[in-house]
Write a protein that holds these residues in place. Structure first.
Motif, mmCIF file in Angstrom:
data_model
loop_
_atom_site.group_PDB
_atom_site.id
_atom_site.type_symbol
_atom_site.label_atom_id
_atom_site.label_comp_id
_atom_site.label_asym_id
_atom_site.label_seq_id
_atom_site.Cartn_x
_atom_site.Cartn_y
_atom_site.Cartn_z
ATOM 1 N N ILE A 115 -14.663 11.614 3.328
ATOM 2 C CA ILE A 115 -14.444 10.649 2.630
ATOM 3 C C ILE A 115 -14.541 9.258 3.529
ATOM 4 N N GLN A 116 -15.326 8.505 3.497
ATOM 5 C CA GLN A 116 -15.412 7.227 4.224
ATOM 6 C C GLN A 116 -14.194 6.300 3.844
ATOM 7 N N LEU A 117 -13.319 6.020 4.634
ATOM 8 C CA LEU A 117 -12.040 5.277 4.387
ATOM 9 C C LEU A 117 -12.230 4.016 4.072
ATOM 10 N N TYR A 118 -13.424 3.393 4.198
ATOM 11 C CA TYR A 118 -13.592 2.101 3.661
ATOM 12 C C TYR A 118 -13.644 2.142 2.423
ATOM 13 N N SER A 119 -13.766 3.080 1.527
ATOM 14 C CA SER A 119 -13.453 3.367 -0.071
ATOM 15 C C SER A 119 -11.895 2.959 -0.281
ATOM 16 N N LEU A 120 -11.356 3.270 0.576
ATOM 17 C CA LEU A 120 -9.780 3.267 0.197
ATOM 18 C C LEU A 120 -8.926 2.229 1.243
ATOM 19 N N ARG A 121 -9.842 1.296 1.408
ATOM 20 C CA ARG A 121 -9.119 0.153 2.251
ATOM 21 C C ARG A 121 -8.177 -0.504 1.731
ATOM 22 N N ASP A 122 -8.068 -0.642 0.510
ATOM 23 C CA ASP A 122 -7.125 -1.167 -0.279
ATOM 24 C C ASP A 122 -5.631 -0.693 -0.120
ATOM 25 N N LYS A 123 -5.703 0.837 -0.325
ATOM 26 C CA LYS A 123 -4.709 1.575 0.079
ATOM 27 C C LYS A 123 -4.300 1.564 1.505
ATOM 28 N N VAL A 124 -5.098 1.734 2.500
ATOM 29 C CA VAL A 124 -4.798 2.009 3.929
ATOM 30 C C VAL A 124 -3.928 0.518 4.230
ATOM 31 N N SER A 125 -4.672 -0.546 3.695
ATOM 32 C CA SER A 125 -3.940 -1.754 4.054
ATOM 33 C C SER A 125 -2.562 -2.124 3.617
ATOM 34 N N THR A 126 -2.243 -1.503 2.410
ATOM 35 C CA THR A 126 -1.072 -1.881 1.773
ATOM 36 C C THR A 126 0.110 -0.513 1.983
ATOM 37 N N LEU A 127 -0.555 0.720 1.904
ATOM 38 C CA LEU A 127 0.320 1.710 2.091
ATOM 39 C C LEU A 127 0.310 2.181 3.451
ATOM 40 N N GLY A 128 -0.685 2.354 4.359
ATOM 41 C CA GLY A 128 -0.952 2.831 5.417
ATOM 42 C C GLY A 128 -1.308 4.202 5.302
ATOM 43 N N PHE A 129 -1.856 4.704 6.722
ATOM 44 C CA PHE A 129 -2.663 5.910 6.619
ATOM 45 C C PHE A 129 -1.800 7.286 6.073
ATOM 46 N N ALA A 130 -0.553 7.436 6.334
ATOM 47 C CA ALA A 130 0.360 8.582 6.056
ATOM 48 C C ALA A 130 -0.042 8.938 4.509
ATOM 49 N N PRO A 131 0.246 7.870 3.387
ATOM 50 C CA PRO A 131 0.038 8.261 2.145
ATOM 51 C C PRO A 131 -1.126 8.374 1.492
ATOM 52 N N VAL A 132 -2.189 7.655 2.387
ATOM 53 C CA VAL A 132 -3.524 8.003 2.002
ATOM 54 C C VAL A 132 -3.985 9.483 2.429
#
Length: 348
Positions: free
Chosen positions: A67-84
Motif C-alpha cells: 500500500i502507498q502510505l500517501y493513502s493513509l497520510r491522515d492516520k500517519v500524521s495523527t496516530l504515527g506509523f506504529a498504529p497504522v
C-alpha cells in the motif's frame, strides 16, 4: 505527511502472522463487504485457494500486496506509523511504499526505528516517492540531494527508490524529455550502484503529446531515452487509463489509441511496481474516471494482474501497491481494497 514531489493538479482530486483480531473499524465490515470475507480472512483464502470468486489460483501473488502510505497520510500524521502498521498487518498487507518518513504529531522517528517497526509488523518497505527537482538547493529531491535520498533509502532497506514527479522539468518538447531522461539515467546508475532500482510513477499527462511534435507521445520518449537497466517504471494503472481516455487522439483529432496493459506486456521487466487504484468511468469528468476504493470501480484488475503474472517468470517479479489519493476513510479503504484483491481468482 505529504508527498515530496512537485505539486500535481491531478493529485488534488507476508501472509504469515496475519491475526484474526478485530479492529474498531471492523464493526462495519459486514455492511461494507456483504458476504465477502474480511481482509485477514481473505489473506487466508488466498493461501488456501478458496474464495467466493471461484476456486482458481489467486490472482494476487503471495507476499506482493503493498500500500502507498500517501493513502493513509491522515492516520500517519495523527496516530504515527506504529498504529497504522498494526492495522495494515491485520488487513493482510505484505509491503509498504513510503511518501515521506515523518509522522506529524506522533513525534520524531529515526529511519532505523521506522525500518524495524515495519518489519515487526511483517511489512516489507518496498519503495518510496521523493521529489524530482526543486528551485530550493537544499530541497530533499533527486536533483538537489541525490546522495542523501539514496542514503536514507539504504537505511530503510529499500529495493526501489523513485519519484512521482513527471519528466516535465524542462518542458513538454521531445528534447526537454530527452534531457530529463538523461538525468533519470544518472539517478538510476547511482541507485543501481547501491543495489536499488530507480523508478518513475506516472500520472495521465505522461501520455500526452510533445508540443513540438504532436505525433510523438511523451511516454514513448521516456521509455526510449532511458536505459532499461537503470530506469524503471511504476505504472499507476488508474492514471494510465485516464491517460488513455484523455490522449487516444492527437491534438489534431487523428486517432492514437493505446492500451496501458500492452506497455507492460511488451517490457514487463521495466515495471517492478504498480499502483492499484480504481475508478468509476465518467466521461463528463476531465480525467474520464472518478476515483474510488479498489473493487468499486470499472478497472478490471482480475484481467490486468492475471495478464502480467501469467507471463513466464513474472509471477513474483512485481509488487502491487493499493492507493487512493483522497479516500473517504483511509483505514476502510485499506481494508476493503485488500479484501477485494485477495478474493480475485484466475479464470479456469
Amino acid at each position: 505527511m505529504s508527498r515530496t514531489s512537485q505539486p500535481d493538479p491531478e493529485l488534488t482530486h507476508r501472509l504469515t502472522r496475519r491475526g484474526m483480531l478485530g479492529v474498531a473499524a471492523g464493526a462495519t465490515a459486514a455492511a461494507l463487504l456483504g458476504a465477502a470475507a474480511s481482509p485477514a480472512g481473505a489473506a487466508t483464502d488466498a493461501a488456501t485457494g478458496t474464495s467466493g470468486h471461484g476456486r482458481g489460483r489467486p490472482v494476487l501473488p503471495p507476499g506482493r500486496l503493498g500500500i502507498q502510505l500517501y493513502s493513509l497520510r491522515d492516520k500517519v500524521s495523527t496516530l504515527g506509523f506504529a498504529p497504522v502498521f498494526a492495522e495494515l498487518e491485520k488487513y493482510g498487507y505484505d509491503e509498504v511504499e513510503f511518501a515521506g518518513y515523518t509522522q506529524g504529531s506522533a513525534g520524531p522517528i529515526t529511519l532505523a526505528q521506522l525500518r524495524r517497526l515495519a518489519r515487526d509488523h511483517g511489512l516489507n518497505p518496498i519503495g518510496s516517492h521523493v521529489g524530482y527537482y526543486s528551485d530550493d538547493p537544499n530541497a530533499y529531491t533527486f536533483a538537489q540531494n541525490l546522495t542523501k535520498v539514496l542514503d536514507d533509502a539504504q537505511a530503510l532497506g529499500l529495493r526501489h527508490i523513485g519519484t512521482a514527479s513527471g519528466p516535465f522539468r524542462y518542458g513538454s518538447t521531445v528534447d526537454a524529455w530527452k534531457r530529463a531522461a538523461e538525468e533519470f539515467n544518472t539517478y538510476g546508475a547511482a541507485a543501481k550502484a547501491r543495489g536499488m532500482k530507480f523508478y518513475q510513477h506516472n500520472h495521465s499527462e505522461e501520455f500526452s503529446f510533445a508540443t513540438d511534435n504532436p505525433k510523438v507521445r511523451l511516454y514513448d520518449v521516456l521509455l526510449g531515452e532511458t536505459d532499461p537497466d537503470l530506469v524503471f517504471l511504476e505504472m499507476d494503472i488508474f492514471w494510465a487509463y485516464s491517460g488513455q481516455f484523455r490522449f487516444s487522439k492527437r491534438p489534431d483529432g487523428t486517432p492514437a489509441p493505446f492500451e496501458p496493459l500492452n506497455y507492460v506486456l511488451r517490457q514487463p521487466h521495466r515495471y517492478p511496481l504498480f499502483h492499484v487504484k480504481d475508478g468509476v468511468s465518467d466521461p463528463s469528468n476531465t480525467y474520464g474516471y472518478r476515483m474510488t476504493d479498489v473493487g468499486d470501480g470499472d478497472i478490471d484488475y482480475q484481467k490486468f494482474i492475471s495478464a502480467v503474472t501469467r507471463l513466464r517468470g513474472e509471477r513474483l517479479a512485481h509488487h502491487w501497491q493499493a492507493e487512493h489519493d483522497q479516500p473517504t476513510e483511509s483505514f476502510t479503504f485499506a481494508r476493503r481494497s485488500s479484501a477485494h484483491l485477495h478474493s480475485l481468482r484466475e479464470k479456469c
